[in-house]
Design a protein around this motif. Structure first.
Motif, mmCIF file in Angstrom:
data_model
loop_
_atom_site.group_PDB
_atom_site.id
_atom_site.type_symbol
_atom_site.label_atom_id
_atom_site.label_comp_id
_atom_site.label_asym_id
_atom_site.label_seq_id
_atom_site.Cartn_x
_atom_site.Cartn_y
_atom_site.Cartn_z
ATOM 1 N N ARG A 115 0.827 -1.214 0.000
ATOM 2 C CA ARG A 115 0.000 0.000 0.000
ATOM 3 C C ARG A 115 0.862 1.264 0.000
ATOM 4 N NH1 ARG A 115 -3.165 -3.625 2.877
ATOM 5 N NH2 ARG A 115 -5.323 -3.823 2.115
ATOM 6 N N ILE A 116 1.998 1.212 0.676
ATOM 7 C CA ILE A 116 2.905 2.369 0.645
ATOM 8 C C ILE A 116 3.471 2.531 -0.762
ATOM 9 C CG2 ILE A 116 5.067 3.326 1.520
ATOM 10 C CD1 ILE A 116 4.477 2.018 4.189
ATOM 11 N N TRP A 117 3.833 1.424 -1.406
ATOM 12 C CA TRP A 117 4.344 1.511 -2.773
ATOM 13 C C TRP A 117 3.302 2.111 -3.722
ATOM 14 C CZ3 TRP A 117 7.723 2.348 -6.147
ATOM 15 C CH2 TRP A 117 7.503 2.040 -7.496
ATOM 16 N N ARG A 118 2.046 1.661 -3.587
ATOM 17 C CA ARG A 118 1.003 2.202 -4.467
ATOM 18 C C ARG A 118 0.811 3.697 -4.234
ATOM 19 N NH1 ARG A 118 -1.538 -2.895 -3.540
ATOM 20 N NH2 ARG A 118 -2.857 -2.056 -1.883
ATOM 21 N N GLN A 119 1.041 4.143 -3.005
ATOM 22 C CA GLN A 119 0.877 5.568 -2.712
ATOM 23 C C GLN A 119 1.980 6.410 -3.341
ATOM 24 O OE1 GLN A 119 -1.754 6.845 -1.251
ATOM 25 N NE2 GLN A 119 -1.006 8.960 -1.394
ATOM 26 N N ILE A 120 3.204 5.915 -3.324
ATOM 27 C CA ILE A 120 4.309 6.736 -3.838
ATOM 28 C C ILE A 120 4.615 6.498 -5.308
ATOM 29 C CG2 ILE A 120 5.365 6.817 -1.536
ATOM 30 C CD1 ILE A 120 7.597 4.974 -2.813
ATOM 31 N N ALA A 121 4.078 5.414 -5.891
ATOM 32 C CA ALA A 121 4.389 5.078 -7.287
ATOM 33 C C ALA A 121 4.108 6.235 -8.251
ATOM 34 C CB ALA A 121 3.628 3.825 -7.714
ATOM 35 N N PRO A 122 3.023 7.036 -8.074
ATOM 36 C CA PRO A 122 2.788 8.144 -9.001
ATOM 37 C C PRO A 122 3.862 9.232 -8.947
ATOM 38 C CG PRO A 122 0.743 7.531 -7.907
ATOM 39 C CD PRO A 122 1.855 6.818 -7.189
ATOM 40 N N ILE A 123 4.708 9.219 -7.927
ATOM 41 C CA ILE A 123 5.783 10.210 -7.837
ATOM 42 C C ILE A 123 7.010 9.759 -8.619
ATOM 43 C CG2 ILE A 123 7.189 11.589 -6.224
ATOM 44 C CD1 ILE A 123 5.145 10.983 -4.046
ATOM 45 N N VAL A 124 7.124 8.464 -8.861
ATOM 46 C CA VAL A 124 8.316 7.917 -9.507
ATOM 47 C C VAL A 124 8.583 8.505 -10.890
ATOM 48 C CG1 VAL A 124 9.377 5.787 -10.385
ATOM 49 C CG2 VAL A 124 8.308 5.821 -8.116
ATOM 50 N N PRO A 125 7.567 8.771 -11.742
ATOM 51 C CA PRO A 125 7.883 9.400 -13.032
ATOM 52 C C PRO A 125 8.630 10.723 -12.896
ATOM 53 C CG PRO A 125 5.672 8.508 -13.086
ATOM 54 C CD PRO A 125 6.147 8.382 -11.670
ATOM 55 N N ALA A 126 8.298 11.517 -11.880
ATOM 56 C CA ALA A 126 9.036 12.757 -11.642
ATOM 57 C C ALA A 126 10.475 12.458 -11.245
ATOM 58 C CB ALA A 126 8.342 13.585 -10.554
ATOM 59 N N VAL A 127 10.667 11.425 -10.439
ATOM 60 C CA VAL A 127 12.020 11.008 -10.058
ATOM 61 C C VAL A 127 12.814 10.620 -11.302
ATOM 62 C CG1 VAL A 127 13.389 9.324 -8.768
ATOM 63 C CG2 VAL A 127 11.248 10.190 -7.791
ATOM 64 N N ARG A 128 12.213 9.830 -12.169
ATOM 65 C CA ARG A 128 12.901 9.367 -13.379
ATOM 66 C C ARG A 128 13.282 10.535 -14.287
ATOM 67 N NH1 ARG A 128 14.743 4.300 -12.362
ATOM 68 N NH2 ARG A 128 13.084 2.786 -11.948
ATOM 69 N N ARG A 129 12.395 11.518 -14.422
ATOM 70 C CA ARG A 129 12.706 12.667 -15.282
ATOM 71 C C ARG A 129 13.871 13.469 -14.731
ATOM 72 N NH1 ARG A 129 7.234 13.397 -15.446
ATOM 73 N NH2 ARG A 129 7.356 15.316 -14.228
ATOM 74 N N VAL A 130 13.844 13.725 -13.434
ATOM 75 C CA VAL A 130 14.940 14.481 -12.821
ATOM 76 C C VAL A 130 16.244 13.695 -12.935
ATOM 77 C CG1 VAL A 130 15.818 15.399 -10.639
ATOM 78 C CG2 VAL A 130 13.429 15.777 -11.271
ATOM 79 N N GLN A 131 16.170 12.390 -12.744
ATOM 80 C CA GLN A 131 17.344 11.527 -12.866
ATOM 81 C C GLN A 131 17.893 11.561 -14.297
ATOM 82 O OE1 GLN A 131 16.748 7.153 -12.567
ATOM 83 N NE2 GLN A 131 18.057 7.299 -10.739
ATOM 84 N N ARG A 132 16.993 11.464 -15.278
ATOM 85 C CA ARG A 132 17.420 11.490 -16.677
ATOM 86 C C ARG A 132 18.049 12.836 -17.043
ATOM 87 N NH1 ARG A 132 12.774 10.703 -18.780
ATOM 88 N NH2 ARG A 132 12.351 12.887 -19.253
#
Length: 205
Positions: A115-132
């Motif tokens: 449930r914690i993963w499902r809550q934060i998963a929508p933030i991961v695309p922003a993480v990936r963009r900043v990382q890229r």
């Protein structure tokens, strides 16, 4: 709301509309001036940081201000039934959900409870963009990522997803009945800094 935040930052809050008379007045119904969708972080108490009172704000909060069906439904209710002219989407620095999303992309990151993963998963695309972007600027970049930058990217994603998810809300913006403001709250300073504006913000909001 901006004036109320300025009073809070200056240490001169008025604590308006928080008395017995206001409580009695609101017993029969509500007409909030704005809806606020923000992170559930305990340091972001909306009525305090914007120096508002009972009945002033329709507040929806969850960890990381992540769009969900319940969030969209609640905000649609605020727009369609309560006729709020403004939705404020409030992110903040030092966000635990953003930090968790950043660490979740590490190769050796431990698995999070589902449930914690499902809550934060929508933030991961922003993480990936900043990382890229960091790797494009600096080949071989290995971190750490700028959490504040990730938070700002996620705030933009949140506003965009809200408009994409709700025809009711996007039509209200297009018709000039609603404005959406995305802002970042700075914990140490107490300031809410607008960075995204969709529509026309009425002065009385």
């Amino acid at each position: 709301m901006q004036r109320g935040n300025e009073r809070f930052v200056a240490g001169e809050p008025r604590h308006p509309r928080q008395d017995v008379e206001r409580r009695t007045e609101l017993a029969a119904g509500q007409r909030p001036r704005a809806a606020l969708f923000g992170c559930s972080d305990s340091r972001l108490s909306a009525e305090i940081i914007f120096d508002k009172g009972l009945g002033d704000l329709f507040v929806v909060r969850n960890a990381g201000q992540v769009i969900s069906d319940s969030v969209v439904g609640s905000l649609e209710y605020a727009v369609a039934v309560l006729h709020v002219p403004l939705i404020v989407v409030l992110g903040h620095d030092e966000c635990g959900a953003v930090d968790a999303a950043i660490h979740s992309v590490d190769a050796d990151a431990p698995a999070l409870p589902p449930r914690i993963w499902r809550q934060i998963a929508p933030i991961v695309p922003a993480v990936r963009r900043v990382q890229r972007d960091a790797r494009e600027r600096q080949p071989g970049f290995a971190g750490p990522l700028d959490a504040e930058l990730v938070g700002r990217e996620h705030l933009r994603d949140t506003v965009a997803e809200l408009l994409h998810s709700s025809e009711l809300i996007s039509e209200a913006v297009a018709d000039g009945r609603l404005a959406i403001v995305g802002a970042n709250y700075r914990l140490a300073e107490g300031t809410a800094v607008p960075s995204i504006t969709m529509g026309i913000v009425a002065d009385e909001a």
